[in-house]
Write a protein that holds these residues in place. Structure first.
Motif, PDB file in Angstrom:
ATOM      1  N   LEU A 161       0.831  -1.208   0.000  1.00  0.00           N
ATOM      2  CA  LEU A 161       0.000   0.000   0.000  1.00  0.00           C
ATOM      3  C   LEU A 161       0.864   1.256   0.000  1.00  0.00           C
ATOM      4  O   LEU A 161       0.587   2.225  -0.716  1.00  0.00           O
ATOM      5  N   HIS A 162       1.902   1.235   0.820  1.00  0.00           N
ATOM      6  CA  HIS A 162       2.810   2.384   0.900  1.00  0.00           C
ATOM      7  C   HIS A 162       3.467   2.633  -0.457  1.00  0.00           C
ATOM      8  O   HIS A 162       3.562   3.780  -0.915  1.00  0.00           O
ATOM      9  N   GLY A 163       3.899   1.583  -1.104  1.00  0.00           N
ATOM     10  CA  GLY A 163       4.492   1.717  -2.434  1.00  0.00           C
ATOM     11  C   GLY A 163       3.514   2.309  -3.426  1.00  0.00           C
ATOM     12  O   GLY A 163       3.855   3.217  -4.202  1.00  0.00           O
ATOM     13  N   LEU A 164       2.284   1.808  -3.421  1.00  0.00           N
ATOM     14  CA  LEU A 164       1.263   2.344  -4.323  1.00  0.00           C
ATOM     15  C   LEU A 164       1.005   3.824  -4.031  1.00  0.00           C
ATOM     16  O   LEU A 164       0.904   4.637  -4.956  1.00  0.00           O
ATOM     17  N   ALA A 165       0.901   4.165  -2.754  1.00  0.00           N
ATOM     18  CA  ALA A 165       0.633   5.557  -2.375  1.00  0.00           C
ATOM     19  C   ALA A 165       1.751   6.483  -2.824  1.00  0.00           C
ATOM     20  O   ALA A 165       1.496   7.534  -3.432  1.00  0.00           O
ATOM     21  N   THR A 166       2.981   6.121  -2.538  1.00  0.00           N
ATOM     22  CA  THR A 166       4.096   7.024  -2.843  1.00  0.00           C
ATOM     23  C   THR A 166       4.408   7.073  -4.337  1.00  0.00           C
ATOM     24  O   THR A 166       4.701   8.142  -4.872  1.00  0.00           O
ATOM     25  N   LEU A 167       4.310   5.947  -5.021  1.00  0.00           N
ATOM     26  CA  LEU A 167       4.596   5.941  -6.462  1.00  0.00           C
ATOM     27  C   LEU A 167       3.499   6.658  -7.251  1.00  0.00           C
ATOM     28  O   LEU A 167       3.788   7.357  -8.227  1.00  0.00           O
ATOM     29  N   THR A 168       2.264   6.516  -6.834  1.00  0.00           N
ATOM     30  CA  THR A 168       1.175   7.220  -7.512  1.00  0.00           C
ATOM     31  C   THR A 168       1.303   8.727  -7.296  1.00  0.00           C
ATOM     32  O   THR A 168       1.188   9.517  -8.239  1.00  0.00           O
ATOM     33  N   LEU A 173       3.307   6.042 -11.178  1.00  0.00           N
ATOM     34  CA  LEU A 173       2.217   5.147 -11.574  1.00  0.00           C
ATOM     35  C   LEU A 173       1.029   6.027 -11.945  1.00  0.00           C
ATOM     36  O   LEU A 173       0.708   6.956 -11.204  1.00  0.00           O
ATOM     37  N   PRO A 174       0.366   5.728 -13.061  1.00  0.00           N
ATOM     38  CA  PRO A 174      -0.788   6.556 -13.442  1.00  0.00           C
ATOM     39  C   PRO A 174      -1.945   6.393 -12.461  1.00  0.00           C
ATOM     40  O   PRO A 174      -2.349   5.277 -12.140  1.00  0.00           O
ATOM     41  N   ALA A 175      -2.482   7.496 -12.023  1.00  0.00           N
ATOM     42  CA  ALA A 175      -3.579   7.483 -11.055  1.00  0.00           C
ATOM     43  C   ALA A 175      -4.832   6.849 -11.638  1.00  0.00           C
ATOM     44  O   ALA A 175      -5.674   6.338 -10.892  1.00  0.00           O
ATOM     45  N   THR A 176      -4.950   6.850 -12.954  1.00  0.00           N
ATOM     46  CA  THR A 176      -6.150   6.293 -13.593  1.00  0.00           C
ATOM     47  C   THR A 176      -6.322   4.801 -13.330  1.00  0.00           C
ATOM     48  O   THR A 176      -7.424   4.288 -13.428  1.00  0.00           O
ATOM     49  N   GLU A 177      -5.262   4.116 -12.994  1.00  0.00           N
ATOM     50  CA  GLU A 177      -5.322   2.664 -12.749  1.00  0.00           C
ATOM     51  C   GLU A 177      -5.320   2.314 -11.268  1.00  0.00           C
ATOM     52  O   GLU A 177      -5.158   1.150 -10.895  1.00  0.00           O
ATOM     53  N   ALA A 178      -5.506   3.294 -10.407  1.00  0.00           N
ATOM     54  CA  ALA A 178      -5.414   3.074  -8.956  1.00  0.00           C
ATOM     55  C   ALA A 178      -6.402   2.014  -8.465  1.00  0.00           C
ATOM     56  O   ALA A 178      -6.026   1.136  -7.676  1.00  0.00           O
ATOM     57  N   ASP A 179      -7.642   2.078  -8.913  1.00  0.00           N
ATOM     58  CA  ASP A 179      -8.635   1.099  -8.460  1.00  0.00           C
ATOM     59  C   ASP A 179      -8.284  -0.313  -8.917  1.00  0.00           C
ATOM     60  O   ASP A 179      -8.425  -1.270  -8.151  1.00  0.00           O
ATOM     61  N   ARG A 180      -7.817  -0.447 -10.127  1.00  0.00           N
ATOM     62  CA  ARG A 180      -7.440  -1.784 -10.626  1.00  0.00           C
ATOM     63  C   ARG A 180      -6.248  -2.337  -9.860  1.00  0.00           C
ATOM     64  O   ARG A 180      -6.186  -3.529  -9.574  1.00  0.00           O
TER      65      ARG A 180
END
Length: 192
Positions: A161-168, A173-180
């Protein structure tokens, strides 16, 4: 109310004001904008008054981190529905965590990125940080899988989760794919 009680109440109120002002300034302009001089000007107290509460910016960051960890724990607990089964709870937890990081970037940085002088994963870890981890563990422990230590699984899920949060947030990482990404994380890591 005694004079001593009034002074303690005033001191606590000044400390809350310092922390709230630092947090507001950091959210608006970033942590580089938070200086003792700027804080003193904003709260209309002298720098020595700030230093009577905090030894410097590092301790102020730590105070914001503790406040933020308390808020994160409350948000995670409030977002995990008792109905809908484990998948719904873990998905809600992940989305709430990522939403908190997105809505409170300076607070998130204070908790996890900046040096606020707070020990993690240690006997001296402050209670709000322990409680934030416990809030994650409460929902994630049940989906760790057979023979997997719940605390270790929670650390792994949290790290993802931390990786997703900081990379987005950094635009890596494109925010458009956050839910996927969140759905994939839940599907792959949580044994449901």
């Amino acid at each position: 109310m005694s004079v001593q009680e009034r002074k303690e109440r005033e001191r606590a109120e000044r400390e809350r004001l310092i922390v709230a002002t630092a947090r507001e300034l950091a959210e608006q302009q970033g942590w580089d904008a938070v200086t003792t001089r700027r804080l003193a000007d904003r709260i209309e107290y002298s720098q020595p008054v700030l230093y009577s509460h905090f030894r410097g910016k590092r301790e102020i960051i730590g105070a914001v981190a503790l406040q933020g960890a308390t808020e994160l724990a409350a948000a995670v607990r409030a977002a995990t529905p008792s109905e809908g089964g484990p998948r719904a709870r873990v998905t809600a937890l992940a989305r709430t965590y990522l939403d908190f990081a997105e809505r409170n970037p300076a607070v998130y940085d204070a908790i996890f990125q900046l040096d606020g002088g707070l020990p993690f994963a240690d006997k001296d870890t402050p209670e709000p940080l322990k409680d934030a981890f416990a809030a994650l563990l409460e929902s994630l422990g049940e989906v760790a899988g057979e023979g997997v230590q719940p605390g270790l699984f929670t650390e792994l899920f949290w790290a993802a989760l931390h990786g997703l949060a900081t990379l987005t947030r950094a635009g890596r990482l494109p925010a458009t794919e956050a839910d996927r990404r969140t759905e994939l994380l839940v599907d792959r890591l949580a044994v449901l």
